[in-house]
Motif scaffolding. Structure first.
Motif, mmCIF file in Angstrom:
data_model
loop_
_atom_site.group_PDB
_atom_site.id
_atom_site.type_symbol
_atom_site.label_atom_id
_atom_site.label_comp_id
_atom_site.label_asym_id
_atom_site.label_seq_id
_atom_site.Cartn_x
_atom_site.Cartn_y
_atom_site.Cartn_z
ATOM 1 N N ALA A 1 0.982 -1.298 0.382
ATOM 2 C CA ALA A 1 -0.406 -0.120 0.423
ATOM 3 C C ALA A 1 1.100 1.020 0.260
ATOM 4 C CB ALA A 1 -0.828 0.094 0.984
ATOM 5 N N GLN A 2 1.896 1.239 0.707
ATOM 6 C CA GLN A 2 2.517 2.588 0.686
ATOM 7 C C GLN A 2 3.244 2.665 -0.535
ATOM 8 O OE1 GLN A 2 5.991 2.301 3.885
ATOM 9 N NE2 GLN A 2 3.942 2.429 5.313
ATOM 10 N N ARG A 3 3.898 1.655 -1.087
ATOM 11 C CA ARG A 3 4.183 1.881 -2.604
ATOM 12 C C ARG A 3 3.044 2.389 -3.066
ATOM 13 N NH1 ARG A 3 5.428 -3.776 -2.991
ATOM 14 N NH2 ARG A 3 7.937 -3.135 -1.709
ATOM 15 N N LEU A 4 2.683 1.678 -3.620
ATOM 16 C CA LEU A 4 0.994 2.542 -4.093
ATOM 17 C C LEU A 4 0.880 3.813 -4.548
ATOM 18 C CD1 LEU A 4 -0.744 1.738 -6.471
ATOM 19 C CD2 LEU A 4 -2.333 0.998 -4.946
ATOM 20 N N ARG A 5 0.755 3.927 -2.835
ATOM 21 C CA ARG A 5 0.619 5.694 -2.536
ATOM 22 C C ARG A 5 1.841 6.498 -3.079
ATOM 23 N NH1 ARG A 5 -0.486 3.875 2.539
ATOM 24 N NH2 ARG A 5 -3.048 3.158 2.883
ATOM 25 N N GLY A 6 2.885 5.534 -2.873
ATOM 26 C CA GLY A 6 4.226 6.936 -3.514
ATOM 27 C C GLY A 6 4.333 6.730 -5.386
ATOM 28 N N ASN A 7 3.522 5.773 -5.854
ATOM 29 C CA ASN A 7 3.680 5.451 -7.081
ATOM 30 C C ASN A 7 2.691 6.226 -7.950
ATOM 31 O OD1 ASN A 7 5.248 4.152 -7.648
ATOM 32 N ND2 ASN A 7 4.224 2.577 -7.362
ATOM 33 N N LEU A 8 1.611 6.730 -6.625
ATOM 34 C CA LEU A 8 0.223 7.887 -7.371
ATOM 35 C C LEU A 8 0.555 9.331 -6.777
ATOM 36 C CD1 LEU A 8 -2.072 5.152 -6.650
ATOM 37 C CD2 LEU A 8 -1.868 6.242 -8.782
ATOM 38 N N GLY A 9 2.017 8.963 -6.400
ATOM 39 C CA GLY A 9 2.146 10.716 -5.130
ATOM 40 C C GLY A 9 1.364 11.379 -4.574
ATOM 41 N N LEU A 10 0.460 10.758 -3.626
ATOM 42 C CA LEU A 10 -0.492 10.519 -3.000
ATOM 43 C C LEU A 10 0.304 11.518 -2.154
ATOM 44 C CD1 LEU A 10 -2.577 7.878 -1.835
ATOM 45 C CD2 LEU A 10 -2.772 9.578 -3.596
ATOM 46 N N ASP A 11 -0.310 12.509 -1.258
ATOM 47 C CA ASP A 11 -0.279 13.019 0.409
ATOM 48 C C ASP A 11 -0.061 12.519 1.278
ATOM 49 O OD1 ASP A 11 0.337 15.029 2.031
ATOM 50 O OD2 ASP A 11 -0.509 16.780 1.609
ATOM 51 N N PRO A 12 0.928 11.920 2.325
ATOM 52 C CA PRO A 12 0.374 11.104 3.543
ATOM 53 C C PRO A 12 -0.297 11.841 4.681
ATOM 54 C CG PRO A 12 3.054 11.691 2.855
ATOM 55 C CD PRO A 12 1.797 12.026 2.243
ATOM 56 N N THR A 13 0.150 13.371 4.577
ATOM 57 C CA THR A 13 -0.953 13.246 5.245
ATOM 58 C C THR A 13 -2.253 14.145 4.726
ATOM 59 O OG1 THR A 13 -0.858 15.892 4.151
ATOM 60 C CG2 THR A 13 0.816 15.142 5.653
ATOM 61 N N LYS A 14 -2.909 13.549 3.652
ATOM 62 C CA LYS A 14 -4.492 14.033 3.414
ATOM 63 C C LYS A 14 -4.988 13.206 3.496
ATOM 64 C CE LYS A 14 -3.653 18.067 1.343
ATOM 65 N NZ LYS A 14 -3.708 18.802 -0.787
ATOM 66 N N LYS A 15 -6.554 12.379 3.479
ATOM 67 C CA LYS A 15 -7.130 11.238 3.002
ATOM 68 C C LYS A 15 -7.519 10.989 1.198
ATOM 69 C CE LYS A 15 -8.348 10.008 7.131
ATOM 70 N NZ LYS A 15 -9.765 9.823 7.606
ATOM 71 N N THR A 16 -7.713 9.362 0.970
ATOM 72 C CA THR A 16 -7.940 9.663 -0.998
ATOM 73 C C THR A 16 -8.905 9.356 -0.634
ATOM 74 O OG1 THR A 16 -4.849 8.987 -0.735
ATOM 75 C CG2 THR A 16 -6.605 8.439 -2.236
ATOM 76 N N VAL A 17 -9.667 10.666 -1.787
ATOM 77 C CA VAL A 17 -10.892 10.385 -2.526
ATOM 78 C C VAL A 17 -11.158 9.215 -3.871
ATOM 79 C CG1 VAL A 17 -13.015 11.187 -2.963
ATOM 80 C CG2 VAL A 17 -11.992 11.293 -1.132
ATOM 81 N N LEU A 18 -11.008 8.157 -3.903
ATOM 82 C CA LEU A 18 -11.532 8.004 -5.694
ATOM 83 C C LEU A 18 -13.158 7.959 -6.255
ATOM 84 C CD1 LEU A 18 -10.256 6.128 -7.164
ATOM 85 C CD2 LEU A 18 -11.226 4.205 -5.815
ATOM 86 N N TYR A 19 -12.765 8.737 -7.077
ATOM 87 C CA TYR A 19 -13.704 8.774 -8.419
ATOM 88 C C TYR A 19 -13.968 7.702 -9.124
ATOM 89 C CZ TYR A 19 -17.388 11.434 -10.587
ATOM 90 O OH TYR A 19 -18.760 11.590 -11.771
ATOM 91 N N ALA A 20 -15.053 6.987 -9.143
ATOM 92 C CA ALA A 20 -15.456 6.090 -10.152
ATOM 93 C C ALA A 20 -16.144 5.876 -10.585
ATOM 94 C CB ALA A 20 -15.068 4.470 -9.444
ATOM 95 N N PRO A 21 -16.462 6.586 -11.172
ATOM 96 C CA PRO A 21 -18.287 6.813 -12.707
ATOM 97 C C PRO A 21 -18.151 5.566 -13.709
ATOM 98 C CG PRO A 21 -17.352 8.128 -12.787
ATOM 99 C CD PRO A 21 -15.818 7.985 -11.957
ATOM 100 N N THR A 22 -19.134 5.021 -14.076
ATOM 101 C CA THR A 22 -18.970 4.131 -14.921
ATOM 102 C C THR A 22 -20.082 5.128 -16.434
ATOM 103 O OG1 THR A 22 -20.278 2.074 -15.923
ATOM 104 C CG2 THR A 22 -21.871 3.682 -14.654
ATOM 105 N N TRP A 23 -19.561 4.306 -17.686
ATOM 106 C CA TRP A 23 -20.815 5.647 -18.877
ATOM 107 C C TRP A 23 -21.679 5.276 -19.514
ATOM 108 C CZ3 TRP A 23 -23.298 1.364 -21.386
ATOM 109 C CH2 TRP A 23 -23.350 -0.132 -21.582
ATOM 110 N N ARG A 24 -22.507 5.769 -19.894
ATOM 111 C CA ARG A 24 -24.103 6.337 -20.179
ATOM 112 C C ARG A 24 -24.579 4.946 -21.147
ATOM 113 N NH1 ARG A 24 -22.867 7.083 -15.495
ATOM 114 N NH2 ARG A 24 -23.379 9.547 -14.222
ATOM 115 N N GLY A 25 -26.584 4.991 -21.348
ATOM 116 C CA GLY A 25 -26.333 4.768 -22.687
ATOM 117 C C GLY A 25 -26.798 2.981 -22.257
ATOM 118 N N ASN A 26 -26.135 2.746 -23.792
ATOM 119 C CA ASN A 26 -26.274 0.979 -23.756
ATOM 120 C C ASN A 26 -24.865 0.693 -25.175
ATOM 121 O OD1 ASN A 26 -28.500 0.131 -22.584
ATOM 122 N ND2 ASN A 26 -29.431 1.835 -23.750
ATOM 123 N N LYS A 27 -24.452 -0.832 -24.706
ATOM 124 C CA LYS A 27 -23.684 -0.894 -25.371
ATOM 125 C C LYS A 27 -24.205 -0.692 -27.030
ATOM 126 C CE LYS A 27 -21.120 -4.602 -22.363
ATOM 127 N NZ LYS A 27 -20.495 -5.987 -22.650
ATOM 128 N N GLY A 28 -22.696 -0.071 -27.720
ATOM 129 C CA GLY A 28 -23.581 0.076 -29.267
ATOM 130 C C GLY A 28 -23.654 1.805 -29.239
#
Length: 577
Positions: free
Chosen positions: A221-248
């Motif tokens: 986890a520490q290695r991943l945070r470092g690779n992402l450049g996360l500030d260790p003094t702050k909480k981490t928020v992940l925004y993961a939306p999906t697409w719209r419409g239908n396939k095609g």
């Protein structure tokens, strides 16, 4: 190692001298040529029990439960003899640690290499749809893990009563189908028409991909945070939306995303934006500013492991994060529109976290939740019990024991065929009273409650309003399998044998034999005599087509529509036990 370069050890390519750039890189453009080559490989290659073939979302990337299973099998000393083959769209999607690994081969869909290893592998692991021409050999094991829990509508619905043909075929061909919870088990049995049809092993185990989130070590986890450049003094928020419409008709509103990114940038937090792989084709010219966009080789489950809060919309990713006990915010700014167009299986009352509809509400809610220790609400805990009952970090091990060794100890098995089975073989039906009577008899059998009933029809029935209106109102317990308009898969010998045979809808021979393919097919030793009788060749062809659509399913009773053509009658010969 590039996905475009041959990497398989020589023992897996006994005729390596005839393989070259065409084998690994050139996509086979003619669809009938692809089918013929697939049939030739299947009939020629012995299955290798030391080869495992993986594919996630048609090769979108190395991810999801197949990736979790791969990581365990690849690293375990007891499985060092296995060779792993991944289907990926691009070498850019391959993590650096596997690019030069001699125990891993990468292939691209539509190439000879893809067809070859799909026919060679003793084990196949996928989370969605393999190509429509795929037919599992009887001695191959195929695990379908699926790729989420049903939040959005899927499969058979009121608007699409024939269901999703490709998904049904793939699941019915599987020897093993894994589900994460009772809710998803019922969704697959009903919406993918497995009830009364699926003949393999089905079990509630939990998704192996969840283990990647739950078991990440602090060092990783520490290695991943470092690779992402996360500030260790702050909480981490992940925004993961999906697409719209239908396939095609998939889409995403780039302007909306730009506004949301600008709002999220105001948070006193590390903010990561993770796009659904389908979204990536529809996002143009967005300025992410100080928002972190991870590389495509990072999996969503890795990101969930370092996130303190998840923002999502209609993506099933929230089910994964639910297992962590951390806060979830549902950002549903277009709820009415999305529910109308795409359809949702869960009400807002089923969602575990707070629901917001505007950017201001989103920022205020997130700020509040990351400012103090989170205490899950009663609704959150209820959702966790409903959707995550097996998320204990051991799903990968349970899956391997079950899939590779048949060990079902401590595993909740599901019986998809608990009662006698009847299949109503409708074929193309018609617009006469015969169709009405046939479907009335089917509905009566289903409502009797003493058997599981399946309707098997041609997908072209969708253009028959008489049949479709009746099908739309069948008892929900009825499974429906609709065969698409598909030219059967044939070897060269079979294609020659059927010339002049009375088989409906057979186009002229379209196979274009390149010099490369002539060399390749000439290198493989035939398992069947070159002079096999014409009758045997045609029987093999029909049996293969039956298995492509229905897998190993056989029924206790067969009821045929009175007006079946010769093609449908020949196919029906394989339906009874």
């Amino acid at each position: 190692m590039s996905v475009d370069e041959p990497a398989a050890p020589k023992r897996l390519l006994q005729h390596r001298k005839v393989t070259g750039q065409e084998f690994w890189r050139d996509k086979i453009r003619d669809p009938e040529d692809v089918k013929t080559r697939q049939a030739e490989y299947v009939s020629s290659l012995p299955t290798d029990s030391n080869v495992v073939f993986y594919e996630s979302m048609s090769g979108a990337r190395m991810m999801d439960s197949p990736y979790a299973l791969f990581l365990r099998l690849h690293s375990a000393r007891d499985f060092r003899k296995l060779h792993h083959v991944w289907s990926v769209r691009s070498s850019d999607l391959i993590p650096d640690e596997f690019k030069d690994d001699p125990r891993v081969t990468f292939v691209t869909r539509g190439t000879d290499a893809h067809l070859y290893f799909l026919a060679l592998a003793g084990y196949i692991i996928g989370n969605s749809l393999l190509p429509e021409y795929f037919v599992r050999k009887p001695d191959q094991k195929y695990l379908n893990t699926w790729h989420g829990i049903a939040y959005k509508t899927l499969g058979r619905t009121a608007a699409s009563p024939l269901g999703a043909a490709g998904s049904v075929y793939n699941l019915l061909q599987a020897t093993h189908v894994l589900t994460p919870c009772p809710y998803m088990t019922e969704a697959e049995l009903t919406r993918f028409s497995l009830r009364g049809v699926f003949s393999g092993s089905m079990a509630e185990i939990g998704y192996p991909r969840q283990d990647l989130t739950l078991n990440m070590s602090e060092l990783s986890a520490q290695r991943l945070r470092g690779n992402l450049g996360l500030d260790p003094t702050k909480k981490t928020v992940l925004y993961a939306p999906t697409w719209r419409g239908n396939k095609g008709s998939a889409r995403f509103d780039g302007d909306q995303l730009q506004r949301d990114i600008e709002a999220l940038a105001k948070l006193n937090a590390n903010v990561i934006f993770q796009a659904h792989h389908i979204m990536l084709r529809h996002i143009k010219n967005v300025d992410y500013g100080n928002i972190i966009v991870p590389p495509t080789t990072m999996t969503a489950n890795d990101l969930l492991a370092v996130a303190d809060l998840l923002i999502s919309d209609y993506s099933s990713i929230f089910f994964d994060f639910l297992a962590t006990g951390k806060p979830i915010v549902h950002y549903l700014y277009d709820y009415a529109e999305y529910a109308e167009e795409r359809g949702l299986l869960l009400d807002q009352g089923d969602l575990p976290g707070p629901i917001v509809a505007t950017a201001d509400e989103l920022i205020s809610t997130v700020t509040s939740l990351i400012s103090e220790p989170y205490q899950p609400t009663t609704r959150y805990q209820q959702a966790r019990e409903r959707f995550c009952p097996h998320d204990d970090g051991q799903a990968t091990l349970r899956t391997i024991r079950w899939f590779m060794f048949g060990d079902v100890s401590g595993i909740k098995q599901v019986d998809a065929r608990p009662r006698p089975t009847t299949v109503f073989w409708g074929g193309r039906l018609d617009k006469t009273k015969k169709t009405q009577s046939f479907l009335d008899a089917l509905d009566t059998a289903a409502k009797s409650g003493d058997r599981d009933v399946t309707l098997f029809v041609a997908h072209s029935v969708k253009s028959n309003p008489v049949a479709m209106e009746r099908i739309r109102h069948l008892d929900p317990s009825v499974s429906i399998v609709a065969r698409n308009d598909f030219e059967m898969i044939m070897t060269t010998q079979e294609r020659q044998a059927r010339q002049g045979a009375d088989i409906a809808q057979m186009p002229e021979d379209r196979v274009k034999e390149s010099s490369a393919w002539t060399r390749l097919k000439g290198a493989f030793a035939r398992k069947t005599p070159a002079t096999a009788p014409e009758h045997d060749l045609l029987e093999t062809m029909y049996q293969r087509e039956y298995r492509r659509v229905l897998g190993d399913a056989q029924f206790d009773e067969l009821v045929e529509f009175e007006g079946l053509s010769g093609f449908w009658r020949k196919l029906a010969q394989h339906a009874l036990k």
